[in-house]
Motif scaffolding. Sequence first.
Motif, PDB file in Angstrom:
ATOM      1  N   TYR A 193       0.813  -1.226   0.000  1.00  0.00           N
ATOM      2  CA  TYR A 193       0.000   0.000   0.000  1.00  0.00           C
ATOM      3  C   TYR A 193       0.845   1.274   0.000  1.00  0.00           C
ATOM      4  CZ  TYR A 193      -4.033  -2.890   0.986  1.00  0.00           C
ATOM      5  OH  TYR A 193      -5.023  -3.816   0.902  1.00  0.00           O
ATOM      6  N   ALA A 194       2.143   1.185   0.144  1.00  0.00           N
ATOM      7  CA  ALA A 194       2.985   2.372   0.270  1.00  0.00           C
ATOM      8  C   ALA A 194       3.015   3.184  -1.025  1.00  0.00           C
ATOM      9  CB  ALA A 194       4.397   1.978   0.681  1.00  0.00           C
ATOM     10  N   LYS A 195       3.208   2.534  -2.167  1.00  0.00           N
ATOM     11  CA  LYS A 195       3.312   3.268  -3.425  1.00  0.00           C
ATOM     12  C   LYS A 195       1.983   3.927  -3.814  1.00  0.00           C
ATOM     13  CE  LYS A 195       5.119   2.883  -8.078  1.00  0.00           C
ATOM     14  NZ  LYS A 195       5.742   2.024  -9.062  1.00  0.00           N
ATOM     15  N   PRO A 196       0.839   3.227  -3.753  1.00  0.00           N
ATOM     16  CA  PRO A 196      -0.424   3.901  -4.088  1.00  0.00           C
ATOM     17  C   PRO A 196      -0.757   5.029  -3.107  1.00  0.00           C
ATOM     18  CG  PRO A 196      -0.733   1.535  -4.102  1.00  0.00           C
ATOM     19  CD  PRO A 196       0.631   1.790  -3.582  1.00  0.00           C
ATOM     20  N   LEU A 197      -0.423   4.819  -1.833  1.00  0.00           N
ATOM     21  CA  LEU A 197      -0.704   5.857  -0.843  1.00  0.00           C
ATOM     22  C   LEU A 197       0.142   7.096  -1.105  1.00  0.00           C
ATOM     23  CD1 LEU A 197      -2.244   6.692   1.668  1.00  0.00           C
ATOM     24  CD2 LEU A 197      -0.416   5.697   3.041  1.00  0.00           C
ATOM     25  N   ALA A 198       1.410   6.895  -1.442  1.00  0.00           N
ATOM     26  CA  ALA A 198       2.280   8.029  -1.760  1.00  0.00           C
ATOM     27  C   ALA A 198       1.779   8.755  -2.998  1.00  0.00           C
ATOM     28  CB  ALA A 198       3.717   7.552  -1.949  1.00  0.00           C
ATOM     29  N   SER A 199       1.340   8.013  -4.007  1.00  0.00           N
ATOM     30  CA  SER A 199       0.799   8.636  -5.218  1.00  0.00           C
ATOM     31  C   SER A 199      -0.451   9.438  -4.906  1.00  0.00           C
ATOM     32  CB  SER A 199       0.464   7.569  -6.261  1.00  0.00           C
ATOM     33  OG  SER A 199       1.604   6.838  -6.598  1.00  0.00           O
ATOM     34  N   TYR A 200      -1.321   8.898  -4.078  1.00  0.00           N
ATOM     35  CA  TYR A 200      -2.542   9.608  -3.696  1.00  0.00           C
ATOM     36  C   TYR A 200      -2.217  10.872  -2.923  1.00  0.00           C
ATOM     37  CZ  TYR A 200      -6.639  10.951  -1.103  1.00  0.00           C
ATOM     38  OH  TYR A 200      -7.642  11.680  -0.552  1.00  0.00           O
ATOM     39  N   LEU A 201      -1.278  10.793  -1.988  1.00  0.00           N
ATOM     40  CA  LEU A 201      -0.926  11.970  -1.199  1.00  0.00           C
ATOM     41  C   LEU A 201      -0.311  13.062  -2.065  1.00  0.00           C
ATOM     42  CD1 LEU A 201       0.432  10.336   2.071  1.00  0.00           C
ATOM     43  CD2 LEU A 201      -1.744  11.497   1.724  1.00  0.00           C
ATOM     44  N   ILE A 202       0.491  12.691  -3.033  1.00  0.00           N
ATOM     45  CA  ILE A 202       1.055  13.685  -3.948  1.00  0.00           C
ATOM     46  C   ILE A 202      -0.051  14.336  -4.770  1.00  0.00           C
ATOM     47  CG2 ILE A 202       2.505  13.960  -6.000  1.00  0.00           C
ATOM     48  CD1 ILE A 202       4.359  11.837  -4.769  1.00  0.00           C
ATOM     49  N   LEU A 210     -10.361  11.929  -7.688  1.00  0.00           N
ATOM     50  CA  LEU A 210      -9.216  11.453  -6.906  1.00  0.00           C
ATOM     51  C   LEU A 210      -9.607  10.303  -5.982  1.00  0.00           C
ATOM     52  CD1 LEU A 210      -7.384  14.762  -5.985  1.00  0.00           C
ATOM     53  CD2 LEU A 210      -6.566  12.934  -7.463  1.00  0.00           C
ATOM     54  N   ILE A 211     -10.773  10.377  -5.395  1.00  0.00           N
ATOM     55  CA  ILE A 211     -11.231   9.290  -4.519  1.00  0.00           C
ATOM     56  C   ILE A 211     -11.440   8.014  -5.326  1.00  0.00           C
ATOM     57  CG2 ILE A 211     -13.158   8.527  -3.078  1.00  0.00           C
ATOM     58  CD1 ILE A 211     -13.374  11.442  -2.105  1.00  0.00           C
ATOM     59  N   VAL A 212     -12.048   8.151  -6.508  1.00  0.00           N
ATOM     60  CA  VAL A 212     -12.251   6.976  -7.367  1.00  0.00           C
ATOM     61  C   VAL A 212     -10.910   6.404  -7.797  1.00  0.00           C
ATOM     62  CG1 VAL A 212     -13.131   6.243  -9.625  1.00  0.00           C
ATOM     63  CG2 VAL A 212     -14.539   7.662  -8.137  1.00  0.00           C
ATOM     64  N   LEU A 213      -9.946   7.273  -8.132  1.00  0.00           N
ATOM     65  CA  LEU A 213      -8.617   6.815  -8.512  1.00  0.00           C
ATOM     66  C   LEU A 213      -7.940   6.072  -7.369  1.00  0.00           C
ATOM     67  CD1 LEU A 213      -6.340   6.881 -10.659  1.00  0.00           C
ATOM     68  CD2 LEU A 213      -5.557   8.976  -9.558  1.00  0.00           C
ATOM     69  N   LEU A 214      -8.086   6.584  -6.164  1.00  0.00           N
ATOM     70  CA  LEU A 214      -7.513   5.914  -4.993  1.00  0.00           C
ATOM     71  C   LEU A 214      -8.144   4.535  -4.789  1.00  0.00           C
ATOM     72  CD1 LEU A 214      -5.713   6.013  -2.472  1.00  0.00           C
ATOM     73  CD2 LEU A 214      -7.666   6.953  -1.264  1.00  0.00           C
ATOM     74  N   ILE A 215      -9.437   4.445  -4.942  1.00  0.00           N
ATOM     75  CA  ILE A 215     -10.113   3.152  -4.781  1.00  0.00           C
ATOM     76  C   ILE A 215      -9.628   2.160  -5.835  1.00  0.00           C
ATOM     77  CG2 ILE A 215     -12.357   1.992  -4.960  1.00  0.00           C
ATOM     78  CD1 ILE A 215     -13.568   4.494  -3.638  1.00  0.00           C
ATOM     79  N   ILE A 216      -9.482   2.612  -7.070  1.00  0.00           N
ATOM     80  CA  ILE A 216      -9.010   1.724  -8.147  1.00  0.00           C
ATOM     81  C   ILE A 216      -7.588   1.246  -7.856  1.00  0.00           C
ATOM     82  CG2 ILE A 216      -8.318   1.684 -10.578  1.00  0.00           C
ATOM     83  CD1 ILE A 216     -10.740   3.491 -11.137  1.00  0.00           C
ATOM     84  N   ILE A 217      -6.732   2.158  -7.416  1.00  0.00           N
ATOM     85  CA  ILE A 217      -5.341   1.774  -7.105  1.00  0.00           C
ATOM     86  C   ILE A 217      -5.305   0.771  -5.969  1.00  0.00           C
ATOM     87  CG2 ILE A 217      -3.163   2.656  -6.168  1.00  0.00           C
ATOM     88  CD1 ILE A 217      -3.642   5.197  -7.797  1.00  0.00           C
ATOM     89  N   ILE A 218      -6.091   0.980  -4.936  1.00  0.00           N
ATOM     90  CA  ILE A 218      -6.098   0.057  -3.800  1.00  0.00           C
ATOM     91  C   ILE A 218      -6.629  -1.314  -4.209  1.00  0.00           C
ATOM     92  CG2 ILE A 218      -7.191  -0.396  -1.561  1.00  0.00           C
ATOM     93  CD1 ILE A 218      -6.893   2.569  -0.953  1.00  0.00           C
ATOM     94  N   VAL A 219      -7.685  -1.339  -5.019  1.00  0.00           N
ATOM     95  CA  VAL A 219      -8.256  -2.622  -5.443  1.00  0.00           C
ATOM     96  C   VAL A 219      -7.278  -3.376  -6.338  1.00  0.00           C
ATOM     97  CG1 VAL A 219     -10.081  -3.646  -6.877  1.00  0.00           C
ATOM     98  CG2 VAL A 219     -10.644  -1.919  -5.165  1.00  0.00           C
ATOM     99  N   GLU A 220      -6.599  -2.673  -7.250  1.00  0.00           N
ATOM    100  CA  GLU A 220      -5.653  -3.343  -8.140  1.00  0.00           C
ATOM    101  C   GLU A 220      -4.438  -3.883  -7.396  1.00  0.00           C
ATOM    102  OE1 GLU A 220      -4.585  -0.685 -11.264  1.00  0.00           O
ATOM    103  OE2 GLU A 220      -6.494  -0.923 -12.295  1.00  0.00           O
TER     104      GLU A 220
END
Length: 138
Positions: free
Chosen positions: A6-15, A118-128
């Motif tokens: 989860y570190a890489k998607p979380l960092a991408s979302y925070l940026i 952005l929320i939808v993008l975060l959900i997609i990244i987490i699910v993938e």
Amino acid sequence: MIAACYAKPLASYLIAALVAVSAFAFPAEAMYLPMATQASAAPSIDRTADLSLIQRTLESQALQQRLTDYGLTPEQALERLSALSDEQVHQFASRIDALQAGGRRATIDLEVVLLILLIVLLIIIIVENSPAERAYAA
């Protein structure tokens, strides 16, 4: 191992969230405050200067269109202004400069849409990147 997933998607979302928040900064407005006057001294009211300021404001095309939308002609508006007291005319004229010309910001709607994306993008990244998907793939 789960934290690394989860570190890489979380960092991408925070940026992305940081860029989105900093991109829509509201403009700062500042002005000098008038000096406090004595309560016993009455402010000088110049009705003719106030009426000329109001009349110049009424000459703008946008305001004339808005008045006609409400069913008023500029002449009728001036007639109604002449019925006001000196203090009311002065109060109205002094508040004309404080009015915002732009009205409601349309970018508020854009900000909401971007936040939802952005929320939808975060959900997609987490699910993938979820471990359950990787277990089924192997």
